[in-house]
Design an enzyme around this catalytic site. Structure first.
Site, PDB file in Angstrom:
ATOM      1  N   GLU A  98       0.849  -1.193   0.000  1.00 43.32           N
ATOM      2  CA  GLU A  98       0.000   0.000   0.000  1.00 43.32           C
ATOM      3  C   GLU A  98       0.887   1.246   0.000  1.00 43.32           C
ATOM      4  OE1 GLU A  98      -2.541   2.530  -0.426  1.00 43.32           O
ATOM      5  OE2 GLU A  98      -3.541   0.607  -0.032  1.00 43.32           O
ATOM      6  N   ASP A 125       4.839   0.871  -3.925  1.00 40.57           N
ATOM      7  CA  ASP A 125       4.270   0.368  -5.168  1.00 40.57           C
ATOM      8  C   ASP A 125       4.361  -1.157  -5.223  1.00 40.57           C
ATOM      9  OD1 ASP A 125       3.715  -0.191  -7.889  1.00 40.57           O
ATOM     10  OD2 ASP A 125       4.503   1.757  -8.512  1.00 40.57           O
ATOM     11  N   ASP A 147      -8.482   1.356  -6.968  1.00 34.62           N
ATOM     12  CA  ASP A 147      -8.854   2.659  -7.488  1.00 34.62           C
ATOM     13  C   ASP A 147      -9.510   2.472  -8.852  1.00 34.62           C
ATOM     14  OD1 ASP A 147      -8.919   5.295  -8.539  1.00 34.62           O
ATOM     15  OD2 ASP A 147      -7.255   5.854  -7.221  1.00 34.62           O
ATOM     16  N   LYS A 151     -12.423   7.631 -15.578  1.00 35.14           N
ATOM     17  CA  LYS A 151     -12.334   8.261 -16.884  1.00 35.14           C
ATOM     18  C   LYS A 151     -11.672   7.313 -17.890  1.00 35.14           C
ATOM     19  CE  LYS A 151     -12.138  12.967 -15.051  1.00 35.14           C
ATOM     20  NZ  LYS A 151     -11.348  14.229 -14.966  1.00 35.14           N
ATOM     21  N   THR A 221     -14.994  -4.707   3.689  1.00 37.45           N
ATOM     22  CA  THR A 221     -14.180  -3.558   4.047  1.00 37.45           C
ATOM     23  C   THR A 221     -15.017  -2.282   4.074  1.00 37.45           C
ATOM     24  OG1 THR A 221     -13.623  -2.987   1.766  1.00 37.45           O
ATOM     25  CG2 THR A 221     -12.262  -4.662   2.838  1.00 37.45           C
ATOM     26  N   ARG A 222     -14.417  -1.207   4.529  1.00 38.28           N
ATOM     27  CA  ARG A 222     -15.112   0.080   4.576  1.00 38.28           C
ATOM     28  C   ARG A 222     -15.445   0.566   3.167  1.00 38.28           C
ATOM     29  NH1 ARG A 222     -10.428   4.536   6.097  1.00 38.28           N
ATOM     30  NH2 ARG A 222      -8.744   3.618   4.884  1.00 38.28           N
ATOM     31  N   TYR A 223     -14.623   0.190   2.186  1.00 43.92           N
ATOM     32  CA  TYR A 223     -14.903   0.576   0.807  1.00 43.92           C
ATOM     33  C   TYR A 223     -16.157  -0.135   0.297  1.00 43.92           C
ATOM     34  CZ  TYR A 223     -10.183   2.424   1.085  1.00 43.92           C
ATOM     35  OH  TYR A 223      -9.069   3.121   1.476  1.00 43.92           O
TER      36      TYR A 223
END
Length: 242
Positions: A98, A125, A147, A151, A221-223
């Site tokens: 992370e 990374d 993520d 776009k 998870t919170r996401y």
């Protein structure tokens, strides 16, 4: 460039763009303390190009002090799932990657509270980590609520592209499992266009329930909770390394 910038180049390293936040607003004092006191003990050495320009493989037995199976979680966010898996699988070693230092600090607090000792934390990374993981050394990998880069011009930044899948496939053991969870339908589309069409992964879905229902050992998870509150549907995709 701002926080969505390319990494500082190190001589001999490939030129890799890095997109996303590395640090958010001010850390709590407790989080600063976790980073100062705990991170060095949990972070594997010789991952960065500066430390390991020859990209020599990590000695995972030395890293964890045993020869247990090793799992990998890419982008662990706040670390809820990572700690849950470590608690439920004490005979497995797990590496979490992370780059967002606030998330790393949050995970370190959870590790302290849970008292788990089978975790290693790379605050950077995941590509750098996959560079130095021995070939065929990972028995399970997780990509959970990555993520979305919504776009169209940013879709090439998503993890499910050859830039990431090639090194992931190399470090995965034959027969290992790669799990992807996302609430973004277009991310599902790109994942299914990219992963099972390769000659080194197959999608383990025989019916809609296989991707609609969470895995038996899943920790929401919170996401995911945010996605559910906002009316988005989670998808759970499971692939096997051939």
């Amino acid at each position: 460039m701002d926080d969505h910038q390319r990494k500082k180049h190190v001589s001999g390293a490939p030129w890799r763009n890095f997109y996303g936040r590395i640090k958010g607003k001010g850390l709590h004092q407790s989080h600063e303390r976790y980073l100062e006191e705990d991170l060095d003990k949990l972070a594997p050495k010789n991952v960065s190009w500066k430390e390991n320009p020859d990209r020599n493989p990590l000695n995972l037995s030395e890293l964890f002090g045993n020869d247990n199976p090793v799992w990998l979680e890419v982008g662990f966010g706040g670390g809820e799932h990572l700690v849950h898996q470590a608690q439920q699988n004490p005979d497995v070693n797990i590496i979490g990657c992370e780059p967002y230092i606030n998330g790393v600090a949050t995970l370190l607090g959870k590790i302290r509270k849970a008292g788990v000792t089978n975790l290693s934390v790379h605050p950077g990374d995941a590509r750098d980590m996959m560079d130095v993981l021995p070939e065929g050394s990972i028995e399970k990998a997780f990509l959970l609520y990555p993520d979305p880069w919504p776009k169209a011009r940013h879709h090439r930044r998503r993890f499910v592209t050859p830039e990431h899948l090639d090194p992931l496939a190399k470090c995965l053991k034959a027969g290992s499992v790669f799990r992807v969870a996302t609430d973004i339908e277009d991310y599902v589309r790109q994942t299914l266009e990219q992963v099972p069409t390769r000659d080194d992964f197959e999608w383990l879905a025989e019916s809609p329930t296989d991707w609609r229902n969470a895995w038996p050992d899943w920790y929401s998870t919170r996401y995911e909770q945010k996605a559910l509150r906002e009316g988005r549907t989670p998808h759970y995709l499971t692939f096997r390394k051939l």
